[in-house]
Write an enzyme that holds these catalytic residues in place. Structure first.
Site, PDB file in Angstrom:
ATOM      1  N   ARG A 162       0.832  -1.210   0.000  1.00  0.00           N
ATOM      2  CA  ARG A 162       0.000   0.000   0.000  1.00  0.00           C
ATOM      3  C   ARG A 162       0.866   1.260   0.000  1.00  0.00           C
ATOM      4  O   ARG A 162       0.563   2.243   0.675  1.00  0.00           O
ATOM      5  CB  ARG A 162      -0.942   0.034   1.213  1.00  0.00           C
ATOM      6  N   SER A 240     -10.720  -0.719   3.074  1.00  0.00           N
ATOM      7  CA  SER A 240      -9.949  -0.813   4.326  1.00  0.00           C
ATOM      8  C   SER A 240      -9.591   0.593   4.797  1.00  0.00           C
ATOM      9  O   SER A 240      -8.908   1.323   4.082  1.00  0.00           O
ATOM     10  CB  SER A 240      -8.642  -1.567   4.101  1.00  0.00           C
ATOM     11  N   GLU A 336      -5.169   3.863   6.123  1.00  0.00           N
ATOM     12  CA  GLU A 336      -4.816   3.633   4.720  1.00  0.00           C
ATOM     13  C   GLU A 336      -5.454   4.730   3.874  1.00  0.00           C
ATOM     14  O   GLU A 336      -4.902   5.170   2.868  1.00  0.00           O
ATOM     15  CB  GLU A 336      -5.357   2.260   4.290  1.00  0.00           C
TER      16      GLU A 336
HETATM   17  N1  EPU Z   1     -10.732 -10.700  10.396  1.00  0.00           N
HETATM   18  C1  EPU Z   1     -11.502 -10.767  11.536  1.00  0.00           C
HETATM   19  N2  EPU Z   1     -12.519  -9.876  11.695  1.00  0.00           N
HETATM   20  C2  EPU Z   1     -12.800  -8.924  10.771  1.00  0.00           C
HETATM   21  C3  EPU Z   1     -12.011  -8.845   9.607  1.00  0.00           C
HETATM   22  C4  EPU Z   1     -10.981  -9.766   9.444  1.00  0.00           C
HETATM   23  O1  EPU Z   1     -11.276 -11.607  12.414  1.00  0.00           O
HETATM   24  O2  EPU Z   1     -13.730  -8.150  10.985  1.00  0.00           O
HETATM   25  C5  EPU Z   1      -9.660 -11.702  10.205  1.00  0.00           C
HETATM   26  C6  EPU Z   1     -10.045 -12.724   9.141  1.00  0.00           C
HETATM   27  O3  EPU Z   1     -10.736 -13.795   9.682  1.00  0.00           O
HETATM   28  C7  EPU Z   1      -8.701 -13.145   8.599  1.00  0.00           C
HETATM   29  C8  EPU Z   1      -7.861 -11.890   8.699  1.00  0.00           C
HETATM   30  O4  EPU Z   1      -8.505 -11.067   9.667  1.00  0.00           O
HETATM   31  O5  EPU Z   1      -8.110 -14.119   9.446  1.00  0.00           O
HETATM   32  C9  EPU Z   1      -7.692 -11.184   7.375  1.00  0.00           C
HETATM   33  O6  EPU Z   1      -8.954 -10.801   6.846  1.00  0.00           O
HETATM   34  P1  EPU Z   1      -9.227 -10.668   5.254  1.00  0.00           P
HETATM   35  O7  EPU Z   1      -8.778 -11.880   4.554  1.00  0.00           O
HETATM   36  O8  EPU Z   1     -10.617 -10.192   5.076  1.00  0.00           O
HETATM   37  O9  EPU Z   1      -8.201  -9.560   4.760  1.00  0.00           O
HETATM   38  P2  EPU Z   1      -7.746  -8.187   5.416  1.00  0.00           P
HETATM   39  O10 EPU Z   1      -6.335  -8.298   5.849  1.00  0.00           O
HETATM   40  O11 EPU Z   1      -8.748  -7.739   6.408  1.00  0.00           O
HETATM   41  C10 EPU Z   1      -6.724  -7.235   3.173  1.00  0.00           C
HETATM   42  C11 EPU Z   1      -6.741  -5.944   2.410  1.00  0.00           C
HETATM   43  C12 EPU Z   1      -8.054  -5.822   1.597  1.00  0.00           C
HETATM   44  C13 EPU Z   1      -8.109  -6.984   0.628  1.00  0.00           C
HETATM   45  C14 EPU Z   1      -8.046  -8.308   1.440  1.00  0.00           C
HETATM   46  C15 EPU Z   1      -7.962  -9.511   0.549  1.00  0.00           C
HETATM   47  C16 EPU Z   1      -5.428  -4.344   3.687  1.00  0.00           C
HETATM   48  C17 EPU Z   1      -5.435  -3.166   4.580  1.00  0.00           C
HETATM   49  N3  EPU Z   1      -6.625  -4.812   3.316  1.00  0.00           N
HETATM   50  O12 EPU Z   1      -7.785  -7.207   4.125  1.00  0.00           O
HETATM   51  O13 EPU Z   1      -7.972  -4.618   0.835  1.00  0.00           O
HETATM   52  O14 EPU Z   1      -9.297  -6.960  -0.148  1.00  0.00           O
HETATM   53  O15 EPU Z   1      -6.850  -8.314   2.277  1.00  0.00           O
HETATM   54  O16 EPU Z   1      -6.689  -9.550  -0.051  1.00  0.00           O
HETATM   55  O17 EPU Z   1      -4.347  -4.827   3.320  1.00  0.00           O
HETATM   56  C18 EPU Z   1      -8.593  -2.301   0.686  1.00  0.00           C
HETATM   57  O18 EPU Z   1      -7.385  -2.045   0.666  1.00  0.00           O
HETATM   58  O19 EPU Z   1      -9.466  -1.396   0.640  1.00  0.00           O
HETATM   59  C19 EPU Z   1      -9.023  -3.700   0.813  1.00  0.00           C
HETATM   60  C20 EPU Z   1     -10.307  -4.015   0.922  1.00  0.00           C
END
Ligand code: EPU
Length: 342
Positions: A162, A240, A336
């Site tokens: 990012r 995010s 972000e």
């Molecule tokens: N999780 C929770 N509770 C929540 C959200 C997430 O426990 O409310 C846990 C999930 O169970 C999982 C982990 O956190 O174990 C990661 O969650 P997820 O796979 O949804 O991905 P993320 O890290 O929350 C990132 C990116 C997203 C992107 C997804 C998929 C960042 C800041 N965000 O989210 O990007 O779509 O991975 O690759 O890196 C964006 O930048 O706007 C965005 C949506």
């Protein structure tokens, strides 16, 4: 050049915040853009793309230049690759759909990301195991002060998680006018490896069944995103709101002893990334609402505007979340989304 005064920006930011631009102009060509930049040469300007990664805290006092440059062009075809030049004002997802339709591979995992192509390099958009930098070839820019046109290569842009040169030493210096992508041309080759290892994506592909293809991956990503992430047309948001924090391995080892269930991803030998969504969720914020500002009920990383929240109200929720995560885990989570307070 048409300049509008006290121009409403509510329709031009995906958070749906009601804020106004003191002055607004929307160039649709490089010539018009240069004219606008020349006209405002003695002032700082605010460049507006798809408005999908910003929170408007106040009315914008700087002149707003809304980039409407359109066009998609195949500039070069190689043995197995194709180079596609996309103007800054093209909608990102429309470009993904164009590639899927033409059978050009590389950005299918980035389906349904809101925003425009011109702003995609700034934060090196990424999702489901793929980042913009993986297919980025170059971008054309205009120097805001000298109006000189230049081309930046992949290495020039210094992409990170990012992150890019446009968030650091080049911040506020250039307008990105177009981005050129290098994609695998599946009409000519089948030497292309789909990226399906991201847990949630793999599961969704299994559920969908059938042969794997870029179409199928795009469909699966769109399905996951639309169940977890709110559609900005229905519920204002900027994806995010926070970045996933990267912490030192030593800090991680202390934390995991106290919270053995904490998910994490190894970044390198010394650093570990923790999902901010999990940290926020654990602090009990998922689905919380304070007036019209709140935290999404399906993904705690996303702040939402239930209707008439102001930028300041959203920011207050962000501060509450940051403080709670810091108090409980000793981790600082950074935004972000760009906070616009000009
Ligand atoms: N999780 C929770 N509770 C929540 C959200 C997430 O426990 O409310 C846990 C999930 O169970 C999982 C982990 O956190 O174990 C990661 O969650 P997820 O796979 O949804 O991905 P993320 O890290 O929350 C990132 C990116 C997203 C992107 C997804 C998929 C960042 C800041 N965000 O989210 O990007 O779509 O991975 O690759 O890196 C964006 O930048 O706007 C965005 C949506």
């Amino acid at each position: 050049m048409v300049i509008k005064h006290h121009f409403p920006l509510k329709e031009h930011n995906t958070f749906g915040i009601s804020a106004f631009a003191k002055a607004y102009t929307a160039p649709a060509s490089i010539l018009e853009l240069k004219e606008a930049l020349g006209y405002y040469h003695d002032q700082d300007v605010f460049l507006l793309g798809g408005g999908s990664n910003m929170l408007l805290i106040n009315d914008v006092q700087k002149p707003v230049i809304h980039l409407l440059l359109k066009g998609i062009e195949i500039t070069q075809t190689g043995e197995n690759d194709v180079y596609v030049k996309v103007m800054a004002g093209e909608n990102w997802h429309d470009f993904v759909l164009y590639c899927i339709e033409k059978n050009f591979a590389g950005i299918e995992n980035l389906s349904l990301i809101p925003g425009n192509v011109g702003t995609s390099p700034i934060q090196n958009i990424g999702a489901y195991g793929v980042e913009l930098k993986d297919t980025f070839d170059s971008c054309n820019i205009i120097d805001i002060k000298t109006l000189e046109e230049k081309t930046l290569s992949l290495t020039d842009c210094k992409f990170g998680y990012r992150d890019s040169i446009f968030k650091n030493e080049a911040a506020g210096k250039y307008v990105i006018t177009s981005v050129t992508f290098k994609l695998a041309n599946l009409n000519k080759t089948n030497e292309y490896e789909l990226k399906t290892s991201y847990g949630a994506l793999q599961e969704e592909l299994e559920r969908l069944g059938g042969d794997l293809s870029i179409q199928k991956v795009s469909q699966a990503v769109s399905k996951i995103r639309s169940t977890k992430l709110p559609d900005p047309k229905i519920l204002g948001n900027s994806g995010s709101f926070f970045k996933n924090p990267v912490i030192k391995k030593s800090e991680y080892e202390d934390l995991i002893r106290m919270h053995p269930e904490m998910p994490s991803y190894q970044v390198d030998e010394e650093h570990v990334k923790i999902p901010a969504g999990w940290l926020i969720d654990q602090c009990g914020f998922k689905g919380k609402r304070y007036g019209d500002a709140g935290v999404h009920d399906k993904q705690a990383l996303v702040l939402v505007n239930h209707g008439n929240a102001t930028g300041k109200e959203i920011l207050e929720v962000a501060h509450k979340v940051q403080k709670a995560v810091h108090d409980r885990y000793g981790i600082k989570i950074d935004t972000e989304v760009n906070l616009i307070d000009l």
